[in-house]
Design a protein around this motif. Structure first.
Motif, mmCIF file in Angstrom:
data_model
loop_
_atom_site.group_PDB
_atom_site.id
_atom_site.type_symbol
_atom_site.label_atom_id
_atom_site.label_comp_id
_atom_site.label_asym_id
_atom_site.label_seq_id
_atom_site.Cartn_x
_atom_site.Cartn_y
_atom_site.Cartn_z
ATOM 1 N N ALA A 280 44.538 32.246 -65.552
ATOM 2 C CA ALA A 280 45.048 31.643 -64.387
ATOM 3 C C ALA A 280 46.466 32.378 -64.054
ATOM 4 O O ALA A 280 46.556 32.470 -62.668
ATOM 5 C CB ALA A 280 45.458 30.201 -64.828
ATOM 6 N N PHE A 281 47.205 32.744 -64.991
ATOM 7 C CA PHE A 281 48.404 33.547 -64.818
ATOM 8 C C PHE A 281 48.233 34.932 -64.135
ATOM 9 O O PHE A 281 48.967 35.219 -63.060
ATOM 10 C CB PHE A 281 49.061 33.698 -66.133
ATOM 11 N N ASP A 282 47.126 35.494 -64.568
ATOM 12 C CA ASP A 282 46.703 36.735 -63.882
ATOM 13 C C ASP A 282 46.317 36.615 -62.425
ATOM 14 O O ASP A 282 46.931 37.303 -61.578
ATOM 15 C CB ASP A 282 45.667 37.629 -64.543
ATOM 16 N N ARG A 283 45.377 35.790 -62.207
ATOM 17 C CA ARG A 283 45.053 35.395 -60.998
ATOM 18 C C ARG A 283 46.161 35.212 -59.754
ATOM 19 O O ARG A 283 46.242 35.386 -58.701
ATOM 20 C CB ARG A 283 43.978 34.301 -60.775
ATOM 21 N N ARG A 284 47.071 33.979 -60.321
ATOM 22 C CA ARG A 284 48.482 33.707 -59.500
ATOM 23 C C ARG A 284 49.196 35.274 -59.271
ATOM 24 O O ARG A 284 49.853 35.206 -58.085
ATOM 25 C CB ARG A 284 49.179 32.713 -60.226
ATOM 26 N N LEU A 285 49.408 35.701 -60.265
ATOM 27 C CA LEU A 285 50.233 37.078 -60.298
ATOM 28 C C LEU A 285 49.790 37.709 -59.182
ATOM 29 O O LEU A 285 50.477 38.592 -58.377
ATOM 30 C CB LEU A 285 50.474 37.712 -61.333
ATOM 31 N N GLU A 286 48.417 38.078 -59.198
ATOM 32 C CA GLU A 286 47.707 38.905 -58.268
ATOM 33 C C GLU A 286 47.944 38.360 -56.856
ATOM 34 O O GLU A 286 48.021 39.495 -55.854
ATOM 35 C CB GLU A 286 46.172 39.149 -58.533
ATOM 36 N N GLU A 287 47.680 37.218 -56.627
ATOM 37 C CA GLU A 287 48.018 36.612 -55.246
ATOM 38 C C GLU A 287 49.429 36.810 -54.810
ATOM 39 O O GLU A 287 49.488 37.182 -53.603
ATOM 40 C CB GLU A 287 47.636 35.146 -55.448
ATOM 41 N N LEU A 288 50.248 36.606 -55.648
ATOM 42 C CA LEU A 288 51.831 36.646 -55.301
ATOM 43 C C LEU A 288 52.218 38.329 -55.121
ATOM 44 O O LEU A 288 52.824 38.628 -54.099
ATOM 45 C CB LEU A 288 52.753 36.256 -56.341
ATOM 46 N N THR A 289 51.710 39.124 -55.698
ATOM 47 C CA THR A 289 51.812 40.547 -55.550
ATOM 48 C C THR A 289 51.252 41.031 -54.299
ATOM 49 O O THR A 289 51.968 41.752 -53.455
ATOM 50 C CB THR A 289 51.154 41.379 -56.823
ATOM 51 N N ALA A 290 50.218 40.613 -53.989
ATOM 52 C CA ALA A 290 49.610 41.114 -52.651
ATOM 53 C C ALA A 290 50.332 40.348 -51.569
ATOM 54 O O ALA A 290 50.452 41.185 -50.408
ATOM 55 C CB ALA A 290 48.069 40.571 -52.712
ATOM 56 N N ARG A 291 51.029 39.096 -51.622
ATOM 57 C CA ARG A 291 51.559 38.606 -50.361
ATOM 58 C C ARG A 291 52.994 39.257 -50.188
ATOM 59 O O ARG A 291 53.338 39.375 -49.296
ATOM 60 C CB ARG A 291 51.874 37.184 -50.886
ATOM 61 N N ASP A 292 53.597 39.629 -51.662
ATOM 62 C CA ASP A 292 54.715 40.207 -51.306
ATOM 63 C C ASP A 292 54.886 42.072 -51.021
ATOM 64 O O ASP A 292 55.855 42.628 -50.999
ATOM 65 C CB ASP A 292 55.603 40.054 -52.525
ATOM 66 N N ALA A 293 53.505 42.353 -50.947
ATOM 67 C CA ALA A 293 53.481 43.797 -50.984
ATOM 68 C C ALA A 293 54.361 44.473 -49.834
ATOM 69 O O ALA A 293 54.612 45.577 -49.909
ATOM 70 C CB ALA A 293 52.123 44.417 -50.735
ATOM 71 N N GLY A 294 54.323 43.720 -48.599
ATOM 72 C CA GLY A 294 55.028 44.264 -47.303
ATOM 73 C C GLY A 294 56.526 43.967 -47.182
ATOM 74 O O GLY A 294 57.044 44.074 -46.120
ATOM 75 N N ASP A 295 56.893 43.080 -48.163
ATOM 76 C CA ASP A 295 58.397 42.467 -48.071
ATOM 77 C C ASP A 295 59.402 43.481 -48.475
ATOM 78 O O ASP A 295 59.257 43.723 -49.780
ATOM 79 C CB ASP A 295 58.521 41.064 -48.803
ATOM 80 N N PRO A 296 60.291 43.713 -47.573
ATOM 81 C CA PRO A 296 61.464 44.879 -47.997
ATOM 82 C C PRO A 296 62.337 44.273 -49.165
ATOM 83 O O PRO A 296 62.941 45.018 -49.725
ATOM 84 C CB PRO A 296 62.088 45.096 -46.807
ATOM 85 N N ARG A 297 62.224 42.931 -49.319
ATOM 86 C CA ARG A 297 63.165 42.402 -50.383
ATOM 87 C C ARG A 297 62.468 42.136 -51.690
ATOM 88 O O ARG A 297 63.200 42.299 -52.808
ATOM 89 C CB ARG A 297 63.171 40.863 -50.087
ATOM 90 N N ALA A 298 61.159 42.749 -51.945
ATOM 91 C CA ALA A 298 60.693 42.922 -53.217
ATOM 92 C C ALA A 298 61.243 43.985 -54.050
ATOM 93 O O ALA A 298 61.261 44.973 -53.618
ATOM 94 C CB ALA A 298 59.027 42.867 -53.079
ATOM 95 N N VAL A 299 61.410 43.811 -55.381
ATOM 96 C CA VAL A 299 61.715 44.650 -56.182
ATOM 97 C C VAL A 299 60.745 44.774 -57.494
ATOM 98 O O VAL A 299 60.044 44.079 -57.615
ATOM 99 C CB VAL A 299 63.054 44.616 -56.683
ATOM 100 N N ARG A 300 61.004 45.775 -58.189
ATOM 101 C CA ARG A 300 60.207 45.886 -59.559
ATOM 102 C C ARG A 300 60.752 44.734 -60.400
ATOM 103 O O ARG A 300 61.793 44.664 -60.758
ATOM 104 C CB ARG A 300 60.181 47.164 -60.158
#
Length: 223
Positions: free
Chosen positions: A161-181
């Motif tokens: 469940a954690f992996d699925r949710r992380l994948e969803e959030l990573t995809a959502r934030d892929a184009g957001d300039p505020r996202a950092v490592r």
């Protein structure tokens, strides 16, 4: 969350030589640096690891031999730059139990992840203190060491469940300039009940630490 084509899945039989090559603390560290901070030269990595450039160059060539790293685009023609080929190394724990060599790699990798966490914590604290990260990162950041009672099935379900949710959030934030490592390490380490009267460091006792002292500021609750 890395996609499947960004993962290097290790098999203890097919990748025995690669596993043996990777069972070296400095090589694991170099690979982690390239994944976290991007391409670098042997000289740049030597400065960051307090090693000689001859040493980092040798170990990078070994990593390249087994396709963990490859040459990156050069800024100039003077020195070779290296990049990580994959964003993540993964494996089946059950399969890696098959041989002493693969078990040794898993043990070494896990301890390297703990060292990575300590180094990342120090870097995070300095980045906040020196203003390299904005104050909006203060509240959601943190570490938890919760100790729930779970069955093997529930622990596996939680990780999925954690992996699925992380994948969803990573995809959502892929184009957001505020996202950092973000350094995000998870652990699910079942412990056998401690024998009555066992002191710190005895068999069945991990020793030290303060289990269960979860971080109240952690909104979230690693190779």
């Amino acid at each position: 969350m890395p996609s499947e084509d960004q993962k290097r899945v290790l098999d203890p039989e097919r990748d025995a030589a690669a596993l043996k090559a990777l069972t070296h603390p400095l090589r694991i560290r170099l690979l982690g640096m390239l994944r976290q901070d991007g391409p670098a030269t042997a000289s740049e990595l030597a400065v960051r690891t307090a090693e000689s450039s001859a040493s980092t160059s040798y170990h990078l060539r070994v990593l390249a031999k087994y396709a963990f790293v490859a040459e990156a685009e050069h800024r100039d023609g003077r020195e070779r730059r290296w990049r990580a080929v994959h964003a993540l190394t993964s494996w089946s724990n059950e399969a890696m139990e098959a041989t002493p060599g693969s078990r040794a790699y898993v043990n070494l990798s896990r301890r390297a992840q703990i060292q990575h966490l300590a180094a990342s914590l120090a870097r995070h604290e300095a980045d906040i203190a020196d203003g390299r990260l904005g104050r909006e990162w203060v509240e959601p950041s943190g570490i938890s060491d919760l100790m729930p009672r779970l069955t093997p099935e529930s622990l596996a379900e939680l990780r999925e469940a954690f992996d699925r949710r992380l994948e969803e959030l990573t995809a959502r934030d892929a184009g957001d300039p505020r996202a950092v490592r973000v350094v995000l390490l998870t652990a699910g380490l079942p412990l056998a009940p401690r024998e009555p009267g066992a002191g710190p460091g005895a068999a069945g006792d991990p020793g030290g630490g303060d289990p269960g002292c979860g971080d109240a500021g952690d909104a979230g609750g690693g190779t």
